[in-house]
Design a protein around this motif. Structure first.
Motif, PDB file in Angstrom:
ATOM      1  N   VAL A   1      12.227  19.166   4.130  1.00 53.23           N
ATOM      2  CA  VAL A   1      11.229  19.879   4.932  1.00 53.23           C
ATOM      3  C   VAL A   1      10.079  20.334   4.032  1.00 53.23           C
ATOM      4  O   VAL A   1      10.307  20.938   2.981  1.00 53.23           O
ATOM      5  N   GLY A   2       8.861  19.985   4.449  1.00 54.14           N
ATOM      6  CA  GLY A   2       7.669  20.405   3.724  1.00 54.14           C
ATOM      7  C   GLY A   2       7.169  19.414   2.690  1.00 54.14           C
ATOM      8  O   GLY A   2       6.101  19.608   2.123  1.00 54.14           O
ATOM      9  N   LEU A   3       7.927  18.361   2.433  1.00 56.82           N
ATOM     10  CA  LEU A   3       7.535  17.407   1.394  1.00 56.82           C
ATOM     11  C   LEU A   3       6.726  16.255   1.999  1.00 56.82           C
ATOM     12  O   LEU A   3       7.198  15.571   2.905  1.00 56.82           O
ATOM     13  N   PRO A   4       5.508  16.033   1.511  1.00 59.72           N
ATOM     14  CA  PRO A   4       4.752  14.858   1.964  1.00 59.72           C
ATOM     15  C   PRO A   4       5.515  13.586   1.577  1.00 59.72           C
ATOM     16  O   PRO A   4       6.238  13.573   0.578  1.00 59.72           O
ATOM     17  N   ALA A   5       5.332  12.524   2.346  1.00 62.20           N
ATOM     18  CA  ALA A   5       6.114  11.303   2.102  1.00 62.20           C
ATOM     19  C   ALA A   5       5.421  10.078   2.670  1.00 62.20           C
ATOM     20  O   ALA A   5       4.572  10.184   3.550  1.00 62.20           O
ATOM     21  N   LYS A   6       5.843   8.924   2.162  1.00 64.85           N
ATOM     22  CA  LYS A   6       5.512   7.688   2.855  1.00 64.85           C
ATOM     23  C   LYS A   6       6.290   7.774   4.170  1.00 64.85           C
ATOM     24  O   LYS A   6       7.432   8.228   4.174  1.00 64.85           O
ATOM     25  N   PRO A   7       5.707   7.349   5.273  1.00 66.51           N
ATOM     26  CA  PRO A   7       6.394   7.497   6.566  1.00 66.51           C
ATOM     27  C   PRO A   7       7.491   6.445   6.762  1.00 66.51           C
ATOM     28  O   PRO A   7       7.477   5.655   7.700  1.00 66.51           O
ATOM     29  N   ILE A   8       8.430   6.444   5.835  1.00 64.02           N
ATOM     30  CA  ILE A   8       9.573   5.522   5.886  1.00 64.02           C
ATOM     31  C   ILE A   8      10.837   6.364   5.815  1.00 64.02           C
ATOM     32  O   ILE A   8      11.021   7.140   4.876  1.00 64.02           O
ATOM     33  N   LEU A   9      11.687   6.215   6.814  1.00 62.63           N
ATOM     34  CA  LEU A   9      12.931   6.970   6.866  1.00 62.63           C
ATOM     35  C   LEU A   9      13.952   6.308   5.951  1.00 62.63           C
ATOM     36  O   LEU A   9      14.258   5.123   6.124  1.00 62.63           O
ATOM     37  N   ASP A  10      14.451   7.057   4.969  1.00 58.13           N
ATOM     38  CA  ASP A  10      15.505   6.545   4.087  1.00 58.13           C
ATOM     39  C   ASP A  10      16.836   7.116   4.534  1.00 58.13           C
ATOM     40  O   ASP A  10      16.983   8.336   4.688  1.00 58.13           O
ATOM     41  N   ILE A  11      17.790   6.222   4.733  1.00 54.83           N
ATOM     42  CA  ILE A  11      19.119   6.607   5.197  1.00 54.83           C
ATOM     43  C   ILE A  11      20.132   6.008   4.232  1.00 54.83           C
ATOM     44  O   ILE A  11      20.061   4.818   3.900  1.00 54.83           O
ATOM     45  N   ALA A  12      21.065   6.840   3.774  1.00 56.55           N
ATOM     46  CA  ALA A  12      22.149   6.357   2.924  1.00 56.55           C
ATOM     47  C   ALA A  12      23.420   6.312   3.753  1.00 56.55           C
ATOM     48  O   ALA A  12      23.744   7.270   4.466  1.00 56.55           O
ATOM     49  N   VAL A  13      24.119   5.203   3.649  1.00 58.17           N
ATOM     50  CA  VAL A  13      25.407   5.062   4.309  1.00 58.17           C
ATOM     51  C   VAL A  13      26.446   4.887   3.214  1.00 58.17           C
ATOM     52  O   VAL A  13      26.321   4.005   2.360  1.00 58.17           O
ATOM     53  N   GLY A  14      27.432   5.756   3.237  1.00 57.08           N
ATOM     54  CA  GLY A  14      28.464   5.722   2.214  1.00 57.08           C
ATOM     55  C   GLY A  14      29.689   4.950   2.659  1.00 57.08           C
ATOM     56  O   GLY A  14      30.124   5.064   3.802  1.00 57.08           O
ATOM     57  N   VAL A  15      30.207   4.167   1.727  1.00 62.48           N
ATOM     58  CA  VAL A  15      31.423   3.382   1.968  1.00 62.48           C
ATOM     59  C   VAL A  15      32.384   3.609   0.797  1.00 62.48           C
ATOM     60  O   VAL A  15      31.972   4.061  -0.271  1.00 62.48           O
TER      61      VAL A  15
ATOM     62  N   GLU B   1       0.833  -1.206   0.000  1.00 66.33           N
ATOM     63  CA  GLU B   1       0.000   0.000   0.000  1.00 66.33           C
ATOM     64  C   GLU B   1       0.869   1.257   0.000  1.00 66.33           C
ATOM     65  O   GLU B   1       1.935   1.291   0.594  1.00 66.33           O
ATOM     66  N   VAL B   2       0.383   2.290  -0.676  1.00 59.63           N
ATOM     67  CA  VAL B   2       1.063   3.579  -0.710  1.00 59.63           C
ATOM     68  C   VAL B   2       0.283   4.548   0.175  1.00 59.63           C
ATOM     69  O   VAL B   2      -0.871   4.843  -0.098  1.00 59.63           O
ATOM     70  N   THR B   3       0.913   5.010   1.230  1.00 65.39           N
ATOM     71  CA  THR B   3       0.307   5.986   2.134  1.00 65.39           C
ATOM     72  C   THR B   3       1.221   7.191   2.210  1.00 65.39           C
ATOM     73  O   THR B   3       2.380   7.066   2.613  1.00 65.39           O
ATOM     74  N   ILE B   4       0.694   8.339   1.812  1.00 73.32           N
ATOM     75  CA  ILE B   4       1.471   9.577   1.851  1.00 73.32           C
ATOM     76  C   ILE B   4       0.971  10.417   3.030  1.00 73.32           C
ATOM     77  O   ILE B   4      -0.227  10.605   3.189  1.00 73.32           O
ATOM     78  N   GLN B   5       1.927  10.890   3.831  1.00 74.27           N
ATOM     79  CA  GLN B   5       1.586  11.738   4.977  1.00 74.27           C
ATOM     80  C   GLN B   5       2.205  13.123   4.785  1.00 74.27           C
ATOM     81  O   GLN B   5       3.237  13.259   4.126  1.00 74.27           O
ATOM     82  N   GLU B   6       1.579  14.117   5.389  1.00 72.62           N
ATOM     83  CA  GLU B   6       2.154  15.463   5.357  1.00 72.62           C
ATOM     84  C   GLU B   6       3.471  15.450   6.127  1.00 72.62           C
ATOM     85  O   GLU B   6       3.663  14.666   7.061  1.00 72.62           O
ATOM     86  N   TYR B   7       4.367  16.351   5.769  1.00 74.47           N
ATOM     87  CA  TYR B   7       5.673  16.432   6.418  1.00 74.47           C
ATOM     88  C   TYR B   7       5.508  16.660   7.924  1.00 74.47           C
ATOM     89  O   TYR B   7       4.639  17.394   8.363  1.00 74.47           O
ATOM     90  N   THR B   8       6.386  16.043   8.685  1.00 80.82           N
ATOM     91  CA  THR B   8       6.444  16.271  10.125  1.00 80.82           C
ATOM     92  C   THR B   8       7.909  16.376  10.562  1.00 80.82           C
ATOM     93  O   THR B   8       8.752  15.605  10.081  1.00 80.82           O
ATOM     94  N   PRO B   9       8.223  17.317  11.472  1.00 83.44           N
ATOM     95  CA  PRO B   9       9.599  17.431  11.990  1.00 83.44           C
ATOM     96  C   PRO B   9      10.047  16.170  12.734  1.00 83.44           C
ATOM     97  O   PRO B   9      11.238  15.985  12.957  1.00 83.44           O
ATOM     98  N   LYS B  10       9.116  15.303  13.074  1.00 86.81           N
ATOM     99  CA  LYS B  10       9.468  14.048  13.761  1.00 86.81           C
ATOM    100  C   LYS B  10      10.377  13.184  12.888  1.00 86.81           C
ATOM    101  O   LYS B  10      11.157  12.387  13.407  1.00 86.81           O
ATOM    102  N   TRP B  11      10.270  13.336  11.568  1.00 86.70           N
ATOM    103  CA  TRP B  11      11.131  12.554  10.676  1.00 86.70           C
ATOM    104  C   TRP B  11      12.595  12.941  10.861  1.00 86.70           C
ATOM    105  O   TRP B  11      13.462  12.079  10.909  1.00 86.70           O
ATOM    106  N   LEU B  12      12.861  14.233  10.989  1.00 88.42           N
ATOM    107  CA  LEU B  12      14.233  14.686  11.206  1.00 88.42           C
ATOM    108  C   LEU B  12      14.732  14.225  12.573  1.00 88.42           C
ATOM    109  O   LEU B  12      15.865  13.749  12.699  1.00 88.42           O
ATOM    110  N   GLU B  13      13.882  14.314  13.580  1.00 88.51           N
ATOM    111  CA  GLU B  13      14.256  13.849  14.922  1.00 88.51           C
ATOM    112  C   GLU B  13      14.577  12.359  14.906  1.00 88.51           C
ATOM    113  O   GLU B  13      15.563  11.914  15.506  1.00 88.51           O
ATOM    114  N   ALA B  14      13.732  11.595  14.217  1.00 91.01           N
ATOM    115  CA  ALA B  14      13.964  10.142  14.126  1.00 91.01           C
ATOM    116  C   ALA B  14      15.263   9.855  13.396  1.00 91.01           C
ATOM    117  O   ALA B  14      16.032   8.963  13.790  1.00 91.01           O
ATOM    118  N   TYR B  15      15.537  10.606  12.324  1.00 91.16           N
ATOM    119  CA  TYR B  15      16.798  10.412  11.588  1.00 91.16           C
ATOM    120  C   TYR B  15      17.994  10.704  12.489  1.00 91.16           C
ATOM    121  O   TYR B  15      18.963   9.936  12.511  1.00 91.16           O
TER     122      TYR B  15
END
Length: 170
Positions: free
Chosen positions: A45-59, A4-18
């Protein structure tokens, strides 16, 4: 079974979680990661998103991530082999089909690393494109609400066009 695709409005909680996740990943991997970046829609900031935190780790070399399966599993990440993406290692966290975190490992010298950062940074500095992307995401989410793969596929041309715009600035 489609996701399922669920889009939520931006929340500062995403940055805190990251920020919290960044600390935990840095601790678990010690000095093995060259860089850790918040990517994807939750990083803009301000972009609606699926509530999934994407993190890139560089090697420096992708195979370095092969030894991370155990330390990342202690943080709740599961390694998911993705043979269709040979230039990435992928880890997920959260309930199956309802993941909360996606961790992507790329070589910092690779095109995937560069493209993710170019796209994110362009949206952060170009409100018109951010709004255009937000509207596209909402439209596609309503059209393909039961098919995350198709939703993602249909966003690809827009994403590629923004990456091309961003490359012109560099």
């Amino acid at each position: 079974m489609a996701q399922e695709v669920t889009i939520q409005e931006y929340t500062p909680k995403w940055l805190e979680a990251y920020e919290q996740e960044h600390k935990e990943i840095r601790l678990a991997l010690q000095d093995k990661a060259v860089s850790i970046e918040h990517i994807g829609s939750t990083s803009v900031v301000g972009l609606p998103a699926k509530p999934i935190l994407d993190i890139a780790v560089g090697v420096n070399r992708l195979h370095e991530a092969d030894s991370w399966i155990e330390p990342l599993s202690k943080l709740g990440y599961e390694y998911v082999p993705k043979p269709e993406f040979p230039n990435r290692r992928f880890f997920r966290k959260g309930e199956w089909r309802k993941g909360t975190h996606h961790l992507h490992v790329y070589e910092v010298s690779g095109v995937e690393w560069a493209h993710n950062l170019l796209f994110r940074d362009y949206l952060r500095t170009h409100p018109d494109k951010l709004l255009e992307y937000a509207n596209l995401k909402k439209q596609l989410a309503s059209l393909y609400s039961e098919d995350r793969a198709l939703y993602t596929e249909m966003k690809a041309p827009f994403i590629q066009s923004v990456i091309e715009l961003a490359k012109q600035l560099h």
